[in-house]
Design an enzyme around this catalytic site. Sequence first.
Site, PDB file in Angstrom:
ATOM      1  N   LYS A  15       0.817  -1.211   0.000  1.00 44.12           N
ATOM      2  CA  LYS A  15       0.000   0.000   0.000  1.00 44.12           C
ATOM      3  C   LYS A  15       0.853   1.265   0.000  1.00 44.12           C
ATOM      4  CE  LYS A  15      -3.478  -2.772   0.378  1.00 44.12           C
ATOM      5  NZ  LYS A  15      -4.175  -3.167  -0.866  1.00 44.12           N
ATOM      6  N   THR A  61      10.816  -3.500   2.533  1.00 49.61           N
ATOM      7  CA  THR A  61       9.952  -4.439   3.251  1.00 49.61           C
ATOM      8  C   THR A  61      10.525  -5.852   3.105  1.00 49.61           C
ATOM      9  OG1 THR A  61       7.638  -5.102   3.570  1.00 49.61           O
ATOM     10  CG2 THR A  61       8.370  -4.787   1.284  1.00 49.61           C
ATOM     11  N   LYS A  65      15.017  -6.189   4.875  1.00 48.72           N
ATOM     12  CA  LYS A  65      15.378  -5.169   5.864  1.00 48.72           C
ATOM     13  C   LYS A  65      16.785  -5.374   6.433  1.00 48.72           C
ATOM     14  CE  LYS A  65      10.703  -3.865   7.280  1.00 48.72           C
ATOM     15  NZ  LYS A  65       9.784  -3.648   8.434  1.00 48.72           N
ATOM     16  N   ASP A 101       9.653   2.147  11.900  1.00 49.93           N
ATOM     17  CA  ASP A 101       8.537   1.302  12.351  1.00 49.93           C
ATOM     18  C   ASP A 101       8.111   1.616  13.782  1.00 49.93           C
ATOM     19  OD1 ASP A 101       8.194  -0.117   9.980  1.00 49.93           O
ATOM     20  OD2 ASP A 101       9.687  -1.617  10.519  1.00 49.93           O
ATOM     21  N   GLY A 125       6.840 -11.460  20.619  1.00 54.44           N
ATOM     22  CA  GLY A 125       7.738 -11.613  19.482  1.00 54.44           C
ATOM     23  C   GLY A 125       9.097 -11.015  19.771  1.00 54.44           C
ATOM     24  N   ALA A 129      10.280  -6.936  13.776  1.00 55.17           N
ATOM     25  CA  ALA A 129       9.190  -6.026  14.117  1.00 55.17           C
ATOM     26  C   ALA A 129       9.252  -5.624  15.581  1.00 55.17           C
ATOM     27  CB  ALA A 129       7.847  -6.683  13.800  1.00 55.17           C
ATOM     28  N   ASN A 149       8.511 -14.476  23.827  1.00 55.37           N
ATOM     29  CA  ASN A 149       8.764 -15.074  22.524  1.00 55.37           C
ATOM     30  C   ASN A 149       8.748 -16.587  22.633  1.00 55.37           C
ATOM     31  OD1 ASN A 149       9.582 -14.708  19.668  1.00 55.37           O
ATOM     32  ND2 ASN A 149      11.443 -15.764  20.315  1.00 55.37           N
ATOM     33  N   THR A 151      10.849 -18.663  21.465  1.00 58.58           N
ATOM     34  CA  THR A 151      12.194 -19.027  21.918  1.00 58.58           C
ATOM     35  C   THR A 151      12.601 -18.028  22.992  1.00 58.58           C
ATOM     36  OG1 THR A 151      12.724 -19.832  19.693  1.00 58.58           O
ATOM     37  CG2 THR A 151      14.566 -19.459  21.205  1.00 58.58           C
ATOM     38  N   ALA A 152      12.592 -18.474  24.245  1.00 58.98           N
ATOM     39  CA  ALA A 152      12.806 -17.569  25.375  1.00 58.98           C
ATOM     40  C   ALA A 152      14.150 -16.855  25.312  1.00 58.98           C
ATOM     41  CB  ALA A 152      12.695 -18.352  26.682  1.00 58.98           C
ATOM     42  N   MET A 213       0.230  -5.769  15.002  1.00 59.78           N
ATOM     43  CA  MET A 213       0.961  -4.997  13.995  1.00 59.78           C
ATOM     44  C   MET A 213       0.520  -5.297  12.568  1.00 59.78           C
ATOM     45  SD  MET A 213       4.897  -4.620  15.198  1.00 59.78           S
ATOM     46  CE  MET A 213       5.368  -3.749  16.690  1.00 59.78           C
TER      47      MET A 213
END
Length: 272
Positions: A15, A61, A65, A101, A125, A129, A149, A151-152, A213
């Site tokens: 967009k 994007t 990145k 972001d 997460g 992001a 997350n 994966t800790a 998000m």
Amino acid sequence: MDQYAVFGNPIAHSKSPFIHTMFAQQTGQLLHYEAILTPLKGFKEKVQQFFGQSGRGANITLPFKQQAYELADELSNAAQLAGSVNTLLYDRGRIRGDNTDGVGLVRDLAFHNISLRQKSILLLGAGGAARGAILPILEQQPDSLHIANRTATKAQELARQFADYGNVSGGGLEQIPADNYALIINASSSGLSGDRPQIPQSLINNDSVCYDMVYGKGMTSFNLWAKKSGAARQLDGLGMLVEQAAQSFYLWRGVMPETQAVREALRQHLFN
């Protein structure tokens, strides 16, 4: 005419041309903005070719990145801490990388009259992001930020990296501390596949704001779950997309566009 573009793969869904064309019309800026489908193994060459042919700036994007971060000659503090770049500026032969972001997220929350100051925040997460959001969130001086997350160890490492900027902790999805979270942000990749992080319903209270998000025509899976779980409000990432784009536009042109009309037009555009 100055040229701008968004680079990605895939890119047809973007967009960004719609948004930046509206920004240019609104602010009287003469420019052209397009979406460029970029070969998975030819990102650097494609961007350098673009900047060699009247390109002045670019949005980046998925999945580029990290490559944009490596390509930049200079990095903003936000980009360095995020470890990724979503905005490139080209000036006199040098490429500057930035990450807008997190600014976009915080501005969207402010647009919805959500203050982060002295609040307990849960961030789901630990990928790009989430990384991009942490510093702008901590700059708003929340009481605490917990990163959870799958994966800790990734969440714990992020918490260590940002420890100097505020009260931040990290751990696994199955070990989220019980708290009265005012805001729960889904920055995990689960939303891209229409899924949601598996977290306890008990984390939601009737004052909670849940923010995803990602965005789409309807409510996201995470926001549907949040609504059923009794959250006070559910917001998606459409406003964040517009606000991060506005910051990119400002970095390129020195003019900050007004975003409300663009938000409304984009939301309507999604249903056409």
